[in-house]
Design an enzyme around this catalytic site. Structure first.
Site, PDB file in Angstrom:
ATOM      1  N   LYS A 218       0.840  -1.241  -0.097  1.00 45.34           N
ATOM      2  CA  LYS A 218       0.225  -0.060  -0.026  1.00 45.34           C
ATOM      3  C   LYS A 218       0.287   1.526  -0.102  1.00 45.34           C
ATOM      4  O   LYS A 218       0.620   2.168  -0.539  1.00 45.34           O
ATOM      5  CB  LYS A 218      -1.019  -0.635   1.190  1.00 45.34           C
ATOM      6  CG  LYS A 218      -1.655   1.208   1.921  1.00 45.34           C
ATOM      7  CD  LYS A 218      -2.093   1.741   2.933  1.00 45.34           C
ATOM      8  CE  LYS A 218      -2.406   2.648   3.298  1.00 45.34           C
ATOM      9  NZ  LYS A 218      -1.082   4.010   3.653  1.00 45.34           N
ATOM     10  N   ASN A 219       1.187   1.609   1.308  1.00 46.94           N
ATOM     11  CA  ASN A 219       2.318   2.297   0.776  1.00 46.94           C
ATOM     12  C   ASN A 219       2.998   3.025  -0.414  1.00 46.94           C
ATOM     13  O   ASN A 219       3.712   3.507   0.247  1.00 46.94           O
ATOM     14  CB  ASN A 219       3.226   2.941   2.488  1.00 46.94           C
ATOM     15  CG  ASN A 219       2.463   3.343   3.456  1.00 46.94           C
ATOM     16  OD1 ASN A 219       1.410   3.208   3.274  1.00 46.94           O
ATOM     17  ND2 ASN A 219       3.223   2.229   4.331  1.00 46.94           N
TER      18      ASN A 219
ATOM     19  N   CYS B  80      -5.971   8.284   8.148  1.00 49.22           N
ATOM     20  CA  CYS B  80      -5.360   7.712   9.727  1.00 49.22           C
ATOM     21  C   CYS B  80      -5.613   9.327  10.723  1.00 49.22           C
ATOM     22  O   CYS B  80      -4.507  10.053  10.412  1.00 49.22           O
ATOM     23  CB  CYS B  80      -4.579   6.523  10.416  1.00 49.22           C
ATOM     24  SG  CYS B  80      -5.261   5.275   9.593  1.00 49.22           S
TER      25      CYS B  80
ATOM     26  N   ARG C 227       0.149  14.792  13.527  1.00 52.54           N
ATOM     27  CA  ARG C 227       0.992  14.882  11.436  1.00 52.54           C
ATOM     28  C   ARG C 227       1.149  15.821  10.834  1.00 52.54           C
ATOM     29  O   ARG C 227       0.676  15.983   9.827  1.00 52.54           O
ATOM     30  CB  ARG C 227       0.097  13.274  10.974  1.00 52.54           C
ATOM     31  CG  ARG C 227       0.138  12.399  11.695  1.00 52.54           C
ATOM     32  CD  ARG C 227      -0.500  10.983  11.149  1.00 52.54           C
ATOM     33  NE  ARG C 227       0.277  10.566  10.274  1.00 52.54           N
ATOM     34  CZ  ARG C 227       0.080   9.508   9.171  1.00 52.54           C
ATOM     35  NH1 ARG C 227      -1.456   9.259   9.828  1.00 52.54           N
ATOM     36  NH2 ARG C 227       0.675   8.903   8.359  1.00 52.54           N
TER      37      ARG C 227
ATOM     38  N   GLN D  80       7.744  19.519   7.909  1.00 50.60           N
ATOM     39  CA  GLN D  80       9.450  19.121   6.768  1.00 50.60           C
ATOM     40  C   GLN D  80       9.334  19.056   4.975  1.00 50.60           C
ATOM     41  O   GLN D  80      10.031  18.880   3.797  1.00 50.60           O
ATOM     42  CB  GLN D  80       9.697  17.330   6.923  1.00 50.60           C
ATOM     43  CG  GLN D  80      10.205  17.714   8.528  1.00 50.60           C
ATOM     44  CD  GLN D  80      11.282  18.178   8.904  1.00 50.60           C
ATOM     45  OE1 GLN D  80      12.299  18.176   8.537  1.00 50.60           O
ATOM     46  NE2 GLN D  80      11.016  19.080   9.819  1.00 50.60           N
TER      47      GLN D  80
ATOM     48  N   ASP E  47       3.601   0.557  12.606  1.00 52.07           N
ATOM     49  CA  ASP E  47       2.430   0.010  11.891  1.00 52.07           C
ATOM     50  C   ASP E  47       1.769  -1.295  12.700  1.00 52.07           C
ATOM     51  O   ASP E  47       0.298  -1.571  12.461  1.00 52.07           O
ATOM     52  CB  ASP E  47       2.237  -0.610  10.363  1.00 52.07           C
ATOM     53  CG  ASP E  47       2.114   1.534   9.661  1.00 52.07           C
ATOM     54  OD1 ASP E  47       2.399   2.477   9.809  1.00 52.07           O
ATOM     55  OD2 ASP E  47       1.864   1.103   8.446  1.00 52.07           O
TER      56      ASP E  47
ATOM     57  N   ARG F 271      -8.805   0.035   3.667  1.00 51.56           N
ATOM     58  CA  ARG F 271      -8.414   1.323   3.126  1.00 51.56           C
ATOM     59  C   ARG F 271      -6.105   0.656   2.535  1.00 51.56           C
ATOM     60  O   ARG F 271      -6.073   0.937   1.729  1.00 51.56           O
ATOM     61  CB  ARG F 271      -8.080   2.220   3.965  1.00 51.56           C
ATOM     62  CG  ARG F 271      -9.015   3.192   4.084  1.00 51.56           C
ATOM     63  CD  ARG F 271      -8.481   4.909   4.696  1.00 51.56           C
ATOM     64  NE  ARG F 271      -7.040   5.359   4.444  1.00 51.56           N
ATOM     65  CZ  ARG F 271      -6.668   5.163   5.238  1.00 51.56           C
ATOM     66  NH1 ARG F 271      -6.398   5.382   6.665  1.00 51.56           N
ATOM     67  NH2 ARG F 271      -4.973   5.475   4.800  1.00 51.56           N
TER      68      ARG F 271
HETATM   69  C1  UD1 Z   1       4.190   6.630   6.293  1.00 47.64           C
HETATM   70  C2  UD1 Z   1       3.057   5.785   6.194  1.00 47.64           C
HETATM   71  C3  UD1 Z   1       2.775   4.962   7.435  1.00 47.64           C
HETATM   72  C4  UD1 Z   1       3.719   4.739   8.070  1.00 47.64           C
HETATM   73  C5  UD1 Z   1       4.335   6.131   8.286  1.00 47.64           C
HETATM   74  C6  UD1 Z   1       5.881   5.683  10.116  1.00 47.64           C
HETATM   75  C7  UD1 Z   1       2.474   5.815   4.207  1.00 47.64           C
HETATM   76  C8  UD1 Z   1       1.290   6.324   3.031  1.00 47.64           C
HETATM   77  N1  UD1 Z   1       2.492   6.085   5.172  1.00 47.64           N
HETATM   78  O1  UD1 Z   1       3.549   7.795   7.015  1.00 47.64           O
HETATM   79  O2  UD1 Z   1       1.483   4.149   7.385  1.00 47.64           O
HETATM   80  O3  UD1 Z   1       2.714   5.137   9.955  1.00 47.64           O
HETATM   81  O4  UD1 Z   1       5.419   6.251   7.339  1.00 47.64           O
HETATM   82  O5  UD1 Z   1       6.325   4.398   9.230  1.00 47.64           O
HETATM   83  O6  UD1 Z   1       3.633   5.955   3.590  1.00 47.64           O
HETATM   84  N2  UD1 Z   1       6.622  14.214  10.741  1.00 47.64           N
HETATM   85  C9  UD1 Z   1       6.772  15.512  11.058  1.00 47.64           C
HETATM   86  N3  UD1 Z   1       7.008  16.397  10.087  1.00 47.64           N
HETATM   87  C10 UD1 Z   1       6.538  16.213   8.429  1.00 47.64           C
HETATM   88  C11 UD1 Z   1       6.753  14.399   8.271  1.00 47.64           C
HETATM   89  C12 UD1 Z   1       6.468  13.744   9.310  1.00 47.64           C
HETATM   90  O7  UD1 Z   1       7.126  16.414  12.458  1.00 47.64           O
HETATM   91  O8  UD1 Z   1       7.057  16.692   7.713  1.00 47.64           O
HETATM   92  C13 UD1 Z   1       6.453  13.534  12.150  1.00 47.64           C
HETATM   93  C14 UD1 Z   1       5.274  12.682  11.726  1.00 47.64           C
HETATM   94  O9  UD1 Z   1       4.683  13.533  12.563  1.00 47.64           O
HETATM   95  C15 UD1 Z   1       6.215  11.338  13.111  1.00 47.64           C
HETATM   96  C16 UD1 Z   1       7.142  10.928  11.605  1.00 47.64           C
HETATM   97  O10 UD1 Z   1       7.178  12.167  12.078  1.00 47.64           O
HETATM   98  O11 UD1 Z   1       6.166  11.401  14.150  1.00 47.64           O
HETATM   99  C17 UD1 Z   1       7.195  10.094  10.821  1.00 47.64           C
HETATM  100  O12 UD1 Z   1       6.401  10.453  10.310  1.00 47.64           O
HETATM  101  P1  UD1 Z   1       6.351   9.708   8.683  1.00 47.64           P
HETATM  102  O13 UD1 Z   1       7.597   9.230   8.296  1.00 47.64           O
HETATM  103  O14 UD1 Z   1       6.622  11.345   8.233  1.00 47.64           O
HETATM  104  O15 UD1 Z   1       5.047   9.387   8.289  1.00 47.64           O
HETATM  105  P2  UD1 Z   1       3.837   9.991   7.907  1.00 47.64           P
HETATM  106  O16 UD1 Z   1       5.029   9.659   5.801  1.00 47.64           O
HETATM  107  O17 UD1 Z   1       2.912  10.058   7.186  1.00 47.64           O
END
Ligand code: UD1
Length: 418
Positions: free
Chosen positions: A22-23, A117, A122, A126, A305, A397
């Site tokens: 999925k991701n 989710c 979130r 970045q 996850d 999903r």
């Molecule tokens: C992706 C995955 C999700 C998984 C997660 C962590 C997808 C679609 N989803 O989510 O299933 O649980 O990686 O492995 O691929 N953060 C910030 N600023 C940002 C971006 C992230 O502070 O701009 C923080 C987030 O709040 C979180 C951490 O960084 O605490 C990791 O998030 P991130 O790796 O970005 O998760 P997703 O890409 O949303």
């Protein structure tokens, strides 16, 4: 409103095949906008998230053709809009990848802030920091982010947090930027490597995906390609935990076992037998298991996850286990529902203390997010009596045809419309 009726005391057995990740799929579909010609993507998981992304691509003007259940052909030449429809975008978080791909192709993207989710706050700071380093102008107004930049320029970007989404989104935007982009402190998830492989097959020049430094040399334009999506390590891990928690025995096929190293290591530490083949693995639940501590981390750490699923297994093991959630604040929404089924779990900040219990009892419970839903489903399988699980749309999903997959693993789930 669908509900799953789960009769308890069911044990997994037999063999199942894992779908595409999925991701990876949710990044590769928005990335397809960058293709100059037709792309053919196989092993596409047929889940609501990918179906929604295909609808968004169509709404933007792309030609989308499904062949069978898992092959998708996309011709993005007709894309003529940089604003995916709000009603569609708000339903899923990964729609933020259209920021990177649309700004790279058209110099502009207007994306309503993502849904998806509910795992606590979130932010996407970045992602935006990366776009602005590449020279884009960012505006956030009325719940929509506008990213503008006709001529993006390669830049050196150091991510403050290791983020899967930011790494991929910056990679997308940088693919056609002028000159070299370097992303440091990049996330290393296999889904990032798969997305980079897809872009490289189109003609991009991305090196280092899978390490914490990714170098992207911008190219003028991209062509077409065929790509096969990697297997879903989280779906595979879900079935590993389901087999272990029900003390069943399951062969999980069509996977890349290496992607599951942290899960295999933790299950073995607990006392579960895991035999690893070339593209499969065999999990055999045991009766005498030990409590453990788990800390979630970005890849190659233990995946956040799978934390809710690990919690269900640990609840079945006598003694005290700990789970420290290091990736997301507030990813313990499943705990209250598990407690209603008899789990003994105390949450203190980012740590959950789990006392093993004799058993769960079936109850009406609600999935609050995708993986929480999967965890409650597995809890229903080990419980005494019937569990009525609502919020099934969250599970759909990310899991392809769960009733059929679980049936292949010898377990019956009944879906009712009420
Ligand atoms: C992706 C995955 C999700 C998984 C997660 C962590 C997808 C679609 N989803 O989510 O299933 O649980 O990686 O492995 O691929 N953060 C910030 N600023 C940002 C971006 C992230 O502070 O701009 C923080 C987030 O709040 C979180 C951490 O960084 O605490 C990791 O998030 P991130 O790796 O970005 O998760 P997703 O890409 O949303």
């Amino acid at each position: 409103m669908q509900k799953l009726l789960i009769n308890g005391k069911q044990v997994l057995g037999g063999s199942i095949s894992i779908s595409g990740a999925k991701n990876a799929a949710v990044a590769i579909l928005p990335a397809a906008i960058l293709a100059g010609e037709k792309v053919a993507i196989s092993n596409m998981p047929s889940i609501t998230d990918t179906n929604l992304l295909l609808e968004i691509l169509k709404a933007l003007g792309a030609k989308v053709q499904k062949e069978g259940k898992n092959i998708v052909k996309i011709v993005p030449a007709g894309v003529n809009s940089t604003s995916p429809p709000f009603e569609m975008v708000k339903k899923m978080r990964a729609s933020y990848y259209f920021m990177g791909s649309l700004v790279a192709r058209f110099g502009r993207a207007e994306i309503p802030l993502p849904g998806g989710c509910n795992l606590g706050p979130r932010p996407i700071d970045q992602h935006l920091k990366g776009f602005s380093a590449l020279g884009a102008e960012i505006n956030q107004e009325h719940g929509t982010v506008t990213v503008k930049g006709k001529k993006l320029k390669g830049a050196h970007i150091y991510l403050d947090v290791v983020s899967v989404g930011a790494t991929i989104n910056i990679m997308l935007a940088a693919t056609t930027a002028e000159g070299r982009t370097i992303i440091e402190n990049a996330a290393k998830e296999p889904e990032i490597v798969d997305t980079a492989n897809f872009l490289n097959a189109l003609g991009a020049k991305i090196r280092g995906a899978g390490t914490d430094v990714i170098k992207i040399d911008g190219v003028k334009e991209l062509g077409g390609a065929e790509h096969c999506i990697i297997p879903d390590r989280i779906e595979a891990g879900t079935f590993m935990f389901a087999a272990a928690a029900t003390r069943g025995e399951l062969t999980i096929c069509d996977i890349i076992p290496k992607h599951l190293d942290p899960v295999i290591a933790k299950l073995r530490e607990i006392g579960i037998q895991v035999d690893v083949g070339e593209e499969s693995l065999h999990v055999c639940g045991q009766d005498s298991l030990s409590p453990v501590d788990i800390k979630t981390f970005p890849y190659p750490g233990f995946p956040t996850d799978l934390q809710p699923l690990a919690m269900v297994l640990l609840s079945t093991i006598p003694g005290t286990s700990l789970i420290k959630e290091n990736v997301f604040d507030g990813r313990f929404k499943h705990v209250d529902e598990l407690k209603r089924m008899g789990a003994k779990i105390k949450v203190e900040g980012r740590t959950a203390v789990i006392e093993g219990v004799e058993g769960f009892t079936g109850a009406p419970v609600k999935a609050t997010d995708l993986r929480a839903g999967a965890a409650l489903l597995v809890a229903g399988l080990i419980a005494e009596g019937e569990t009525r699980l609502s919020g099934v749309e969250h599970i759909r999903r990310g899991y392809e045809n769960i009733e059929k997959k679980f049936a292949q693993a010898g377990v019956e789930l009944k879906c009712v419309e009420r």
